[in-house]
Design an enzyme around this catalytic site. Structure first.
Site, mmCIF file in Angstrom:
data_model
loop_
_atom_site.group_PDB
_atom_site.id
_atom_site.type_symbol
_atom_site.label_atom_id
_atom_site.label_comp_id
_atom_site.label_asym_id
_atom_site.label_seq_id
_atom_site.Cartn_x
_atom_site.Cartn_y
_atom_site.Cartn_z
ATOM 1 N N TYR A 144 0.863 -1.186 0.000
ATOM 2 C CA TYR A 144 0.000 0.000 0.000
ATOM 3 C C TYR A 144 0.897 1.234 0.000
ATOM 4 C CZ TYR A 144 -3.224 3.687 1.181
ATOM 5 O OH TYR A 144 -3.945 4.852 1.141
ATOM 6 N N LYS A 269 3.230 11.154 7.418
ATOM 7 C CA LYS A 269 2.682 10.714 8.710
ATOM 8 C C LYS A 269 3.454 11.285 9.909
ATOM 9 C CE LYS A 269 -0.092 6.949 7.190
ATOM 10 N NZ LYS A 269 0.029 5.802 6.316
HETATM 11 C C1 LIG Z 1 -0.440 5.898 4.785
HETATM 12 C C2 LIG Z 1 0.579 5.476 3.790
HETATM 13 C C3 LIG Z 1 0.722 6.143 2.564
HETATM 14 C C4 LIG Z 1 -0.211 7.248 2.135
HETATM 15 O O1 LIG Z 1 -0.095 8.366 2.946
HETATM 16 P P1 LIG Z 1 -1.291 9.452 2.985
HETATM 17 O O2 LIG Z 1 -0.725 10.566 3.801
HETATM 18 O O3 LIG Z 1 -2.440 8.767 3.632
HETATM 19 O O4 LIG Z 1 -1.559 9.847 1.587
HETATM 20 C C5 LIG Z 1 1.744 5.755 1.732
HETATM 21 N N1 LIG Z 1 2.571 4.751 2.060
HETATM 22 C C6 LIG Z 1 2.474 4.086 3.224
HETATM 23 C C7 LIG Z 1 3.431 3.004 3.537
HETATM 24 C C8 LIG Z 1 1.460 4.408 4.121
HETATM 25 O O5 LIG Z 1 1.324 3.727 5.269
#
Ligand SMILES: *Cc1c(COP(=O)(O)O)cnc(C)c1O
Length: 429
Positions: A144, A269
């Site tokens: 993901y 994040k």
């Molecule tokens: C959450 C996540 C994303 C996407 O980040 P967003 O800020 O939600 O767009 C991309 N890669 C990984 C590994 C993630 O956990």
């Protein structure tokens, strides 16, 4: 006041990853402090999933708040093409200091998905600028990487991506090198190199922990071997540390467990401590140099209105200050030890299929037996059970996980473990 909030929400707001017709009313959160979120009705919830994996040091952290508000009164935003500002430069310096030494440049964006988009576009244009275009990427199964089109394309095909599948670009997916699948993954990568090395731009991966896949974990050794093969063939490598970055895995970055290092990193994040949306993509001098030219067409034509937003940079700098404090690193180590001890304690429970730990991330896969009818609603039952017990836990199917803010105390975690033990008794196969 709270009733009013929920009513107004249901009238006007569309929530992410939510079937708006059948979803229960959301919980109105009015305040955050430490590892807790406070609802309008006075209830408090332990944030065991760090608010979708973003929060590092607790909610409404006073030091981060101070630094952001200071910045807010100094410079809230300025466009980043043709202009620069101290927070952006300070943060680039700080990031490059703690990243592997060959990382040379920082490109800012808005969130995890855009950090990945930037990485993917950077990798593709790298080859195009060199005069040998390559448009295929390699990714891990069940990956993901985000919800925008490029990020969706390098993510595993699922019900989430189904409506868009004709529009996603083709990717070669290889097995995740979990225990028992290491050789197969290596073999698949070698085969792709034999068949179409000259089409492959890059290999993108979530290092050591695949979050959305269900906190799937694998060892550094096989990843090192995959990266070595890519290096031997001159394929770029992209570590998506959006979830694993900034201490989650026990080290500052998951790639700190590796001997081989990627060419490109993606961050978001936890970068701001979970304060606000922000993304960063870093790369080596070699990648950057492919964009230097008298030819304007070799420019990286990518940018966002809020690229390098000073407030987000200030939050990130403040979060880094806290992160590298010895007390924070001690908390990370203590949380890791607590997780390991609890994993050992419950590994043999009849309701436990598997427990996995990596640093501050703990995952438990529920044994569902054959009685899928009874357990089809397990996810919702667990979600509600933990909420009723004052814990925010968002199971991924039959997998629950704890990814707590680093300020979580020993007692707070013990309470979460005890509640998990209650759930194991209540919902057993
Ligand atoms: C959450 C996540 C994303 C996407 O980040 P967003 O800020 O939600 O767009 C991309 N890669 C990984 C590994 C993630 O956990």
């Amino acid at each position: 006041m709270n009733m009013n909030l929920i009513e107004r929400d249901s009238r006007y707001v569309w929530h992410p990853y939510t079937q708006m017709q059948t979803t229960p009313a959301p919980i109105g959160i009015v305040r955050g402090e430490g590892a807790y979120l406070y609802a309008g009705d006075g209830r408090k919830y332990f944030d065991a999933v760090a608010s979708w994996w973003v929060n590092l040091h607790g909610h409404s952290h006073s030091y981060i708040a101070e630094k952001v508000s200071e910045q807010l009164r100094t410079l809230e935003h300025a466009m980043f093409a043709g202009f620069t500002h101290p927070p952006a430069v300070d943060l680039a310096e700080r990031l490059l200091e703690v990243l592997p030494s060959d990382q040379a440049k920082v490109f800012y964006s808005d969130d995890g998905s855009t950090a990945v988009e930037v990485a993917v576009k950077m990798a593709m244009q790298y080859w195009s600028n060199k005069g040998t275009p390559r448009n295929r990427l390699i990714a891990l199964k069940d990956a993901y990487h985000g919800d925008t089109f490029g990020a969706m394309s390098v993510s595993s095909r699922s019900t989430f991506t189904a409506p868009f599948s004709p529009l996603l670009f083709e990717v070669d997916f290889i097995d995740v090198p979990v225990k028992g699948s290491e050789e197969e993954a290596l073999e698949q990568l070698r085969r792709i190199m034999l068949e179409r090395e000259d089409e492959i731009a890059a290999f993108i991966f979530e290092p050591l922990v695949q979050g959305t896949a269900g906190m799937v974990m694998y060892e550094p050794g096989p990843l090192d071997q995959l990266l070595k093969i890519c290096r031997e063939h001159g394929i770029l490598t992209i570590a998506d540390e959006v979830m694993t970055g900034f201490g989650r895995t026990g080290k500052l970055f998951a790639c700190n467990y590796l001997e081989q290092q990627p060419d490109i990193f993606c961050f978001s994040k936890g970068i701001t401590g979970g304060t606000m949306a922000f993304g960063a993509t870093t790369c080596t001098q070699q990648v950057f140099d492919a964009f230097l030219s008298g030819d304007k067409l070799k420019t990286f034509f990518h940018g966002h209105s809020f690229t390098a937003n000073p407030l987000a940079c200030a939050a990130s700098l403040a979060s880094l200050d806290i992160l590298v404090e010895p007390e924070t690193m001690e908390s990370i180590a203590r949380i890791s030890r607590q997780h390991e001890a609890f994993a050992g304690k419950i590994a043999g429970h009849r309701s436990v299929r598997q427990v996995r730990c990596r640093g501050t991330i703990f995952a438990l896969e529920w044994e569902t037996g054959d009685s899928t009818s009874y357990f089809s609603g397990l996810r919702d039952k667990l979600y509600n059970f933990f909420l009723e017990n004052g814990i925010i836990m968002r199971p991924l199917g039959n997998i629950i996980y704890i990814m707590p803010p680093y300020c979580s105390t020993e007692e707070e975690l013990d309470f979460v473990y005890q509640t998990i033990e209650l759930a194991l008794e209540k919902f057993s196969a």
